[in-house]
Write an enzyme that holds these catalytic residues in place. Structure first.
Site, PDB file in Angstrom:
ATOM      1  CG  HIS A 129      33.457  60.848  24.709  1.00 44.64           C
ATOM      2  ND1 HIS A 129      33.315  61.583  25.835  1.00 44.64           N
ATOM      3  CD2 HIS A 129      32.842  59.668  24.952  1.00 44.64           C
ATOM      4  CE1 HIS A 129      32.648  60.879  26.728  1.00 44.64           C
ATOM      5  NE2 HIS A 129      32.357  59.717  26.218  1.00 44.64           N
TER       6      HIS A 129
ATOM      7  CD  GLU B  22      39.137  38.744  37.474  1.00 49.36           C
ATOM      8  OE1 GLU B  22      39.346  39.471  36.497  1.00 49.36           O
ATOM      9  OE2 GLU B  22      38.510  39.137  38.472  1.00 49.36           O
TER      10      GLU B  22
ATOM     11  CG  ASP C 203      42.643  41.018  36.126  1.00 49.26           C
ATOM     12  OD1 ASP C 203      43.717  41.640  36.183  1.00 49.26           O
ATOM     13  OD2 ASP C 203      41.551  41.510  36.443  1.00 49.26           O
TER      14      ASP C 203
ATOM     15  CB  CYS D 121      33.292  39.281  30.674  1.00 47.13           C
ATOM     16  SG  CYS D 121      34.103  38.946  32.245  1.00 47.13           S
TER      17      CYS D 121
HETATM   18  C1  PEP Z   1      39.195  40.733  32.989  1.00 45.74           C
HETATM   19  O1  PEP Z   1      40.052  40.749  33.883  1.00 45.74           O
HETATM   20  O2  PEP Z   1      39.290  40.082  31.939  1.00 45.74           O
HETATM   21  C2  PEP Z   1      37.964  41.539  33.149  1.00 45.74           C
HETATM   22  C3  PEP Z   1      36.967  41.425  32.303  1.00 45.74           C
HETATM   23  O3  PEP Z   1      37.903  42.424  34.175  1.00 45.74           O
HETATM   24  P1  PEP Z   1      38.671  43.828  34.250  1.00 45.74           P
HETATM   25  O4  PEP Z   1      39.238  44.101  32.887  1.00 45.74           O
HETATM   26  O5  PEP Z   1      37.649  44.809  34.682  1.00 45.74           O
HETATM   27  O6  PEP Z   1      39.701  43.552  35.286  1.00 45.74           O
HETATM   28 MG    MG Z   2      39.574  41.470  35.867  1.00 46.12          MG
END
Ligand code: PEP
Ligand code: MG
Length: 567
Positions: free
Chosen positions: A186, A428, A452, A499
């Site tokens: 924060h 992933e 991942d 993502c």
């Molecule tokens: C990833 O593995 O890139 C992902 C977006 O999921 P997390 O970081 O929540 O495992």
């Molecule tokens: Mg992941």
């Protein structure tokens, strides 16, 4: 030069104000008069609430309503009967109030701090803030007043709590340095909102500096200079001007479409952890949600969230996004994300074990509750379902069959949902990447989870510092994997998003343009930067760079080339 985590960009040059930590130790004693102790505890809680509400007010007026939510969150946590109730029980059993506060807060801190998700880990530091504030009240310790520091001040503290940050007068504080905290702490969030350069997690900095030392804070690079010479200062005065100019240019990207230099549109979405974060995505001009990590709903309470509770949470995010896409990732627990009440066995290799879709498919009733919650929310906007940790096509088929089962139930119950809801998968794992062509026939969309994918491709635990040197999405193996996934998705005509953190990396973006990525999902604060970087590259330029990159053999060479050609 001292290195730390770059938490709020920009350059600050000024004079240090060192905030000294208080000793919060106490003697844990057995209490006879538990009623009197409870009254002392309740009075501390009441004062905490009054002071926190006043700070929230202060932040709302001086920074903004969004940032005030941090203090409001503290109020909500202390108002939650679980936390205060547990403390009261311990006092009734004869513990002193300080010991009760410490034990209960430490229990929650322990639980949240182990989680991989930054947002979840942030809860640990929220509770740590609450613990410190309550202990100060119980021990009668006065907080430092930082509202009166002189113009040109650089604050140095072990940790800068939101309560301290709420007193900052923006015109007077030009930099922040702390010994703890990460990008999503924060103090980092508030520093960014105040546009004050900040470098966090600089080891032992409170012992290194003295009050009134001069310093430079480079919040972009995560570097700190103490008592710099004239030459260094002149160099950083120029850097500061360049930064201010670049920031002004970035604001021009607000409200604009995301286009490559040759006019190809791509989608620029956001990653969120709670429905409230959706507001932030909208404020930062995100065009949708590319990853809603639904785990938070399961982690911030002592029991499974009901279907209704889940529905309400998903609906809140969907309504906030007002018709824009919201991709909800189904429960991704296991690995390093533990949910105590699920009573999962300890595993030797949790990242290779009972995680995510594997758990969900083995616990169908729990999974169906989530799928039904998501389906019901899909009646309120554009929702997609995303399956984490897929390794084989049967998993996607089984999830789709369960979705169909839930749809039939809802139909029979007369409950509305989007019958055309898409079911996609996160790519992933190394396995999913290698069979991307097979998965692309079954999944409605892909989203590449590079966090991942890097871990599983490089066989390197994403949290293990000893092998962190191998953990890079720029490793040739990971880049080939990313390229393969995007090409397989493109060939099958499905949308391919990303993502993982790499989607917002300025060095990665030209490669993703070249490979043909359709959707980028990034931390809301990085939307404008990503949009600006995307706008700088045409497909032809990106292709030329990607060709050179793919001919290189080491990560080091690749990163060096991308840095040399960065725009
Ligand atoms: C990833 O593995 O890139 C992902 C977006 O999921 P997390 O970081 O929540 O495992
Ligand atoms: Mg992941």
């Amino acid at each position: 030069m001292y290195k730390g985590i770059e938490a709020s960009r920009g350059i600050g040059i000024g004079s240090i104000c060192l905030i000294v930590e208080h000793d919060l130790s106490f003697e844990s004693k057995h209490i006879e008069d538990t009623e009197a102790e409870k009254a002392r505890f309740n009075s501390a809680i009441e004062t905490f609430k009054t002071e926190t509400a006043a700070m929230a007010d202060n932040i709302r007026k001086n920074i903004g309503p969004k940032e005030a939510e941090i203090m409001e969150g503290h109020l909500a946590m202390i108002a939650d009967p679980t936390m205060a109730g547990e403390m009261t029980k311990m006092i009734e059993a004869g513990q002193c109030a300080e010991a009760a506060v410490t034990a209960v807060c430490d229990m929650f801190i322990g639980m949240f701090s182990k989680m991989e998700d930054d947002m979840m880990r942030q809860r640990a530091s929220d509770i740590s803030d609450i613990k410190i504030s309550l202990l100060k009240l119980l021990l009668g310790i006065e907080d430092v007043d930082i509202s009166t520091v002189a113009p040109g001040t650089i604050l140095v503290a072990h940790d800068l709590t939101p309560s301290m940050t709420s007193q900052i007068v923006k015109e007077n504080v030009v930099g922040i340095i702390t010994e703890v905290g990460g990008k999503t702490s924060h103090s980092a969030i508030l520093a960014r909102a105040l546009e004050i350069p900040a470098v966090l997690s600089v080891p032992n900095i409170t012992e290194i500096v003295k009050d009134k030392d001069s310093a430079i804070v480079d919040g972009t690079e995560g570097e700190v200079y103490i008592n710099p010479d004239g030459e260094k200062i002149s160099q950083y005065v120029i850097k500061r001007e360049e930064f201010i100019k670049a920031q002004a240019e970035l604001k021009n990207f607000m409200g604009k479409e995301t286009l490559t230099a040759d006019g190809t549109p791509v989608e620029l979405f956001c990653n969120i952890g709670t429905p409230k974060d959706a507001k932030k995505a909208v404020e930062c001009d995100g065009e949708g949600i590319g990853l809603f990590r639904s785990e938070f709903l399961f982690m911030d309470r002592p029991h499974l969230p009901t279907e209704d509770e889940q529905f309400e949470a998903y609906k809140e995010a969907v309504e906030t996004m007002g018709g824009r896409t919201v991709i909800i990732r189904t429960l991704d627990i296991g690995g390093d994300k533990d949910i105590p009440y699920l009573g999962l066995e300890k595993e030797e290799n949790p990242f290779l074990g009972y995680r995510a879709v594997r758990y969900c498919l083995a616990n169908r009733e729990t999974y169906k509750m989530q799928l039904r919650g998501i389906l019901r929310a899909s009646a309120f906007g554009k929702v997609k379902i995303m399956v984490p940790l897929v390794t084989c096509v049967e998993e996607v088929r089984e999830v789709k069959a369960l979705v169909e089962e839930c749809k039939n139930e809802l139909k029979a119950e007369g409950v509305a949902f989007d019958d055309k809801i898409e079911v996609g998968c996160m790519v992933e794992t190394a396995a999913a990447s290698l069979i991307a062509d097979i998965l692309a026939k079954e999944a409605d969309f892909f989203s590449i989870g590079t966090n991942d994918l890097t871990q599983y491709t490089m066989s390197v635990d994403r949290g293990n510092a000893n092998v962190a040197y191998l953990y890079s999405a720029f490793q040739p193996a990971v880049l080939r994997s990313i390229k393969n996934i995007i090409e397989a998705g493109n060939k099958a005509g499905i949308t391919v998003g990303m993502c993982g953190e790499a989607a917002a990396d300025p060095l990665m973006i030209p490669l993703l343009i070249s490979f043909g990525l359709n959707e980028y999902s990034v931390n809301p604060v990085l939307v404008l930067t990503a949009r600006s970087i995307i706008s700088k590259w045409s497909k032809a330029e990106a292709d030329a760079l990607a060709e050179k990159v793919l001919s290189l053999t080491t990560e080091k060479e690749i990163v060096a080339l991308l840095k040399a050609e960065a725009k």
